[in-house]
Design a protein around this motif. Structure first.
Motif, PDB file in Angstrom:
ATOM      1  N   PRO A  45       0.692  -1.061  -0.054  1.00  0.00           N
ATOM      2  CA  PRO A  45      -0.063   0.133   0.042  1.00  0.00           C
ATOM      3  C   PRO A  45       0.958   1.022   0.041  1.00  0.00           C
ATOM      4  O   PRO A  45       0.337   2.206  -0.679  1.00  0.00           O
ATOM      5  N   THR A  46       2.131   1.334   0.550  1.00  0.00           N
ATOM      6  CA  THR A  46       2.905   2.441   0.779  1.00  0.00           C
ATOM      7  C   THR A  46       3.376   2.813  -0.891  1.00  0.00           C
ATOM      8  O   THR A  46       3.453   3.833  -1.134  1.00  0.00           O
ATOM      9  N   GLU A  47       3.866   1.784  -1.360  1.00  0.00           N
ATOM     10  CA  GLU A  47       4.335   1.837  -2.887  1.00  0.00           C
ATOM     11  C   GLU A  47       3.340   2.311  -3.622  1.00  0.00           C
ATOM     12  O   GLU A  47       3.392   3.292  -4.369  1.00  0.00           O
ATOM     13  N   VAL A  48       1.886   1.773  -3.588  1.00  0.00           N
ATOM     14  CA  VAL A  48       0.600   2.488  -4.554  1.00  0.00           C
ATOM     15  C   VAL A  48       0.564   3.836  -4.006  1.00  0.00           C
ATOM     16  O   VAL A  48       0.251   4.569  -4.971  1.00  0.00           O
ATOM     17  N   ILE A  49       0.558   4.186  -2.894  1.00  0.00           N
ATOM     18  CA  ILE A  49       0.228   5.607  -2.194  1.00  0.00           C
ATOM     19  C   ILE A  49       1.555   6.671  -2.896  1.00  0.00           C
ATOM     20  O   ILE A  49       1.065   7.506  -3.306  1.00  0.00           O
ATOM     21  N   GLU A  50       2.552   6.064  -2.746  1.00  0.00           N
ATOM     22  CA  GLU A  50       4.021   7.011  -3.444  1.00  0.00           C
ATOM     23  C   GLU A  50       3.360   7.096  -4.902  1.00  0.00           C
ATOM     24  O   GLU A  50       3.578   8.216  -5.297  1.00  0.00           O
ATOM     25  N   LYS A  51       3.085   6.066  -5.633  1.00  0.00           N
ATOM     26  CA  LYS A  51       2.782   6.295  -7.124  1.00  0.00           C
ATOM     27  C   LYS A  51       1.739   7.263  -7.281  1.00  0.00           C
ATOM     28  O   LYS A  51       1.820   8.117  -8.348  1.00  0.00           O
ATOM     29  N   TYR A  52       0.655   7.139  -6.744  1.00  0.00           N
ATOM     30  CA  TYR A  52      -0.412   7.879  -6.803  1.00  0.00           C
ATOM     31  C   TYR A  52      -0.114   9.494  -6.354  1.00  0.00           C
ATOM     32  O   TYR A  52      -0.518  10.387  -7.063  1.00  0.00           O
ATOM     33  N   ARG A  53       0.610   9.834  -5.078  1.00  0.00           N
ATOM     34  CA  ARG A  53       1.134  10.969  -5.024  1.00  0.00           C
ATOM     35  C   ARG A  53       1.777  11.637  -6.136  1.00  0.00           C
ATOM     36  O   ARG A  53       1.878  12.862  -6.512  1.00  0.00           O
ATOM     37  N   LYS A  54       2.755  11.003  -6.649  1.00  0.00           N
ATOM     38  CA  LYS A  54       3.520  11.525  -7.762  1.00  0.00           C
ATOM     39  C   LYS A  54       2.683  11.934  -9.131  1.00  0.00           C
ATOM     40  O   LYS A  54       3.076  12.801  -9.706  1.00  0.00           O
ATOM     41  N   ASP A  55       1.674  10.956  -9.327  1.00  0.00           N
ATOM     42  CA  ASP A  55       0.689  11.262 -10.317  1.00  0.00           C
ATOM     43  C   ASP A  55      -0.239  12.318 -10.183  1.00  0.00           C
ATOM     44  O   ASP A  55      -0.674  12.929 -11.169  1.00  0.00           O
ATOM     45  N   HIS A  56      -0.254  12.342  -9.014  1.00  0.00           N
ATOM     46  CA  HIS A  56      -1.454  13.557  -8.390  1.00  0.00           C
ATOM     47  C   HIS A  56      -0.893  14.573  -7.304  1.00  0.00           C
ATOM     48  O   HIS A  56      -1.111  14.315  -6.226  1.00  0.00           O
ATOM     49  N   PRO A  57       0.096  15.307  -7.755  1.00  0.00           N
ATOM     50  CA  PRO A  57       0.887  16.223  -6.579  1.00  0.00           C
ATOM     51  C   PRO A  57      -0.284  17.019  -5.940  1.00  0.00           C
ATOM     52  O   PRO A  57       0.337  17.730  -4.653  1.00  0.00           O
ATOM     53  N   ASP A  58      -1.261  17.304  -6.378  1.00  0.00           N
ATOM     54  CA  ASP A  58      -2.226  18.074  -5.880  1.00  0.00           C
ATOM     55  C   ASP A  58      -2.935  17.244  -4.659  1.00  0.00           C
ATOM     56  O   ASP A  58      -3.867  17.889  -4.146  1.00  0.00           O
ATOM     57  N   VAL A  59      -2.749  15.867  -4.455  1.00  0.00           N
ATOM     58  CA  VAL A  59      -3.498  15.126  -3.593  1.00  0.00           C
ATOM     59  C   VAL A  59      -2.747  14.919  -2.367  1.00  0.00           C
ATOM     60  O   VAL A  59      -1.468  14.570  -2.572  1.00  0.00           O
ATOM     61  N   LYS A  60      -3.153  15.087  -1.035  1.00  0.00           N
ATOM     62  CA  LYS A  60      -2.391  14.836  -0.136  1.00  0.00           C
ATOM     63  C   LYS A  60      -2.848  13.478   0.701  1.00  0.00           C
ATOM     64  O   LYS A  60      -4.358  13.314   1.045  1.00  0.00           O
ATOM     65  N   ILE A  61      -2.200  12.464   0.924  1.00  0.00           N
ATOM     66  CA  ILE A  61      -2.471  11.236   1.395  1.00  0.00           C
ATOM     67  C   ILE A  61      -1.846  11.128   2.621  1.00  0.00           C
ATOM     68  O   ILE A  61      -0.514  10.866   2.463  1.00  0.00           O
ATOM     69  N   ASN A  62      -2.463  11.111   3.722  1.00  0.00           N
ATOM     70  CA  ASN A  62      -1.816  10.740   5.065  1.00  0.00           C
ATOM     71  C   ASN A  62      -1.832   9.174   5.131  1.00  0.00           C
ATOM     72  O   ASN A  62      -2.815   8.494   4.690  1.00  0.00           O
ATOM     73  N   ILE A  63      -0.934   8.541   5.707  1.00  0.00           N
ATOM     74  CA  ILE A  63      -1.056   7.185   6.100  1.00  0.00           C
ATOM     75  C   ILE A  63      -1.315   6.935   7.526  1.00  0.00           C
ATOM     76  O   ILE A  63      -0.230   7.506   8.447  1.00  0.00           O
ATOM     77  N   LEU A  64      -1.910   6.271   8.074  1.00  0.00           N
ATOM     78  CA  LEU A  64      -2.158   5.971   9.472  1.00  0.00           C
ATOM     79  C   LEU A  64      -1.978   4.322   9.465  1.00  0.00           C
ATOM     80  O   LEU A  64      -2.522   3.531   9.146  1.00  0.00           O
ATOM     81  N   GLU A  65      -1.000   4.096  10.179  1.00  0.00           N
ATOM     82  CA  GLU A  65      -0.452   2.616  10.281  1.00  0.00           C
ATOM     83  C   GLU A  65      -0.772   2.505  12.116  1.00  0.00           C
ATOM     84  O   GLU A  65      -0.040   2.997  12.837  1.00  0.00           O
ATOM     85  N   SER A  66      -1.441   1.412  12.024  1.00  0.00           N
ATOM     86  CA  SER A  66      -1.657   0.803  13.309  1.00  0.00           C
ATOM     87  C   SER A  66      -2.559  -0.497  13.143  1.00  0.00           C
ATOM     88  O   SER A  66      -2.223  -1.100  12.216  1.00  0.00           O
ATOM     89  N   ASN A  67      -3.508  -0.705  14.313  1.00  0.00           N
ATOM     90  CA  ASN A  67      -4.235  -2.126  14.251  1.00  0.00           C
ATOM     91  C   ASN A  67      -5.655  -1.569  14.433  1.00  0.00           C
ATOM     92  O   ASN A  67      -6.074  -0.335  14.665  1.00  0.00           O
ATOM     93  N   ASN A  68      -6.781  -2.353  13.951  1.00  0.00           N
ATOM     94  CA  ASN A  68      -8.109  -2.023  13.981  1.00  0.00           C
ATOM     95  C   ASN A  68      -8.591  -1.814  15.413  1.00  0.00           C
ATOM     96  O   ASN A  68      -9.593  -1.125  15.652  1.00  0.00           O
ATOM     97  N   THR A  69      -8.142  -2.629  16.318  1.00  0.00           N
ATOM     98  CA  THR A  69      -8.266  -2.887  17.648  1.00  0.00           C
ATOM     99  C   THR A  69      -8.124  -1.170  18.258  1.00  0.00           C
ATOM    100  O   THR A  69      -9.320  -0.634  19.039  1.00  0.00           O
ATOM    101  N   ILE A  70      -6.982  -0.607  17.857  1.00  0.00           N
ATOM    102  CA  ILE A  70      -7.013   0.872  18.295  1.00  0.00           C
ATOM    103  C   ILE A  70      -7.917   1.797  17.393  1.00  0.00           C
ATOM    104  O   ILE A  70      -8.513   2.748  18.023  1.00  0.00           O
ATOM    105  N   THR A  71      -7.652   1.700  16.205  1.00  0.00           N
ATOM    106  CA  THR A  71      -8.185   2.557  15.318  1.00  0.00           C
ATOM    107  C   THR A  71      -9.760   2.503  15.041  1.00  0.00           C
ATOM    108  O   THR A  71     -10.384   3.789  14.960  1.00  0.00           O
TER     109      THR A  71
END
Length: 352
Positions: A45-71
């Protein structure tokens, strides 16, 4: 070759479309994408997001990395107080969060015209109204110690066979074991009594009821317990590490434990477009196959690109998904509290 054609071909190879993104607006689009922490789960998913950011520099994608129990509880709190401002817009969710989210009305439908890879999922795990999509699964079978169990288990009924007194371990309150016992004895999710009868009569089969992965592993490796219902992915890892364990696929099939990609209610049209693009990209054959490989999961994207090991290993290949038993986890979730009380009274009481 024109530059625009080169860019389009490169994007297609990664499963990300350039033409589906909506026109720029005055406000930049921002989303938060949730991924699971650890065990290689963030790589694809990080690779996919990085590629998308490069193709769409006007889009900001934050990554929240955790587990479902907490989030997940934080997501629900945000949805109840500010439904138009989600904490997480889309990402990875286990079946427990998915079924709880159904009760909350949390999930938004995916558009199959945008998420075209919905056409390639294992249909038995499809979500109602495309409110999320199955992505990966672990098949729950019987993990056993090969040093003491000379003939691999062949059926789920071996778990409660009187010959296995004091030889079984599993997670406490594992409702899946109640359901499989009920199903094999005339009941099911909507008639759990046969399951309670089986385990009440054979409670002495338990060596221990535990609450951690390490406890299961230690009991099995030491030979203090002989068998446990367990996840194919973790079993694969432990066996590769050299543990004296084997994984048996019961004749009835493994129990499917699916993992999902989903999008929440409250996203605006631009956020919805980004989420659907990312989900569709993750479901491309190459990305689904690589995620499966890195996490030792079984892909529920049927056309995932698999290497020879994934195709030939019964713990990793598509047949495990095709022959698995899908449970009604929504129904199980609704009855879980009552079943927990009954488990204490009717099963654990007999272990004293």
């Amino acid at each position: 070759m024109k530059v625009s054609r080169i860019i389009a071909m490169a994007s297609a190879a990664l499963g990300i479309g350039l033409l589906t993104y909506p026109a720029k607006s005055a406000e930049p689009t921002e989303i938060t994408f949730f991924i699971w922490a650890g065990s290689n789960q963030g790589i694809v998913p990080t690779e996919v997001i990085e590629k998308y950011r490069k193709d769409h520099p006007d889009v900001k994608i934050n990554i929240l990395e955790s587990n479902n129990t907490i989030t997940y509880p934080k997501m629900v709190a945000a949805y109840r107080t500010t439904p138009d401002k989600p904490l997480v817009h889309c990402g990875f969710f286990n079946v427990d969060s998915i079924t709880k989210g159904d009760v909350e009305g949390l999930w938004a439908p995916l558009d199959p015209k945008r998420v075209t890879n919905l056409a390639n999922i294992e249909p038995k795990y499809a979500r109602p109204d495309n409110k999320g999509t199955p992505y990966m699964m672990s098949g729950i079978g019987i993990l056993y110690n090969k040093n003491v169990v000379k003939e691999p288990p062949t059926t789920w009924a071996d778990m409660w066979d009187p010959k296995n007194r004091g030889r079984i371990t599993m997670f406490d309150y594992d409702n899946r074991m109640l359901v499989i016992a009920a199903r094999l004895n005339g009941g099911g999710e909507d008639n759990i009594d046969p399951g309670f009868k089986v385990w009440s009569e054979n409670a002495k089969n338990f060596r221990a009821l535990v609450d951690s992965n390490d406890a299961v592993k230690n009991l099995l490796v030491s030979g203090d317990a002989w068998m446990a219902p367990w996840f194919s992915g973790l079993s694969y890892v432990w066996i590769r590490e050299g543990a004296p364990l084997g994984f048996a696929i019961p004749k009835e099939g493994t129990i499917g434990f699916p993992l999902y990609l989903s999008m929440v209610q409250g996203v605006n049209p631009a956020q919805k477009a980004v989420c659907e693009d990312l989900i569709n990209a993750l479901m491309s054959p190459a990305n689904a196959g690589r995620y499966s490989k890195l996490t030792f999961a079984v892909s529920l994207v049927k056309n995932a690109t698999l290497d020879d090991e994934q195709k030939n290993d019964p713990l990793l290949n598509a047949e495990l998904a095709a022959t698995s038993i899908p449970f009604d986890y929504g129904s199980i979730g609704q009855d879980a509290a009552e079943w927990r009380e009954r488990w204490d009274r009717e099963v654990k009481f007999k272990l004293r």
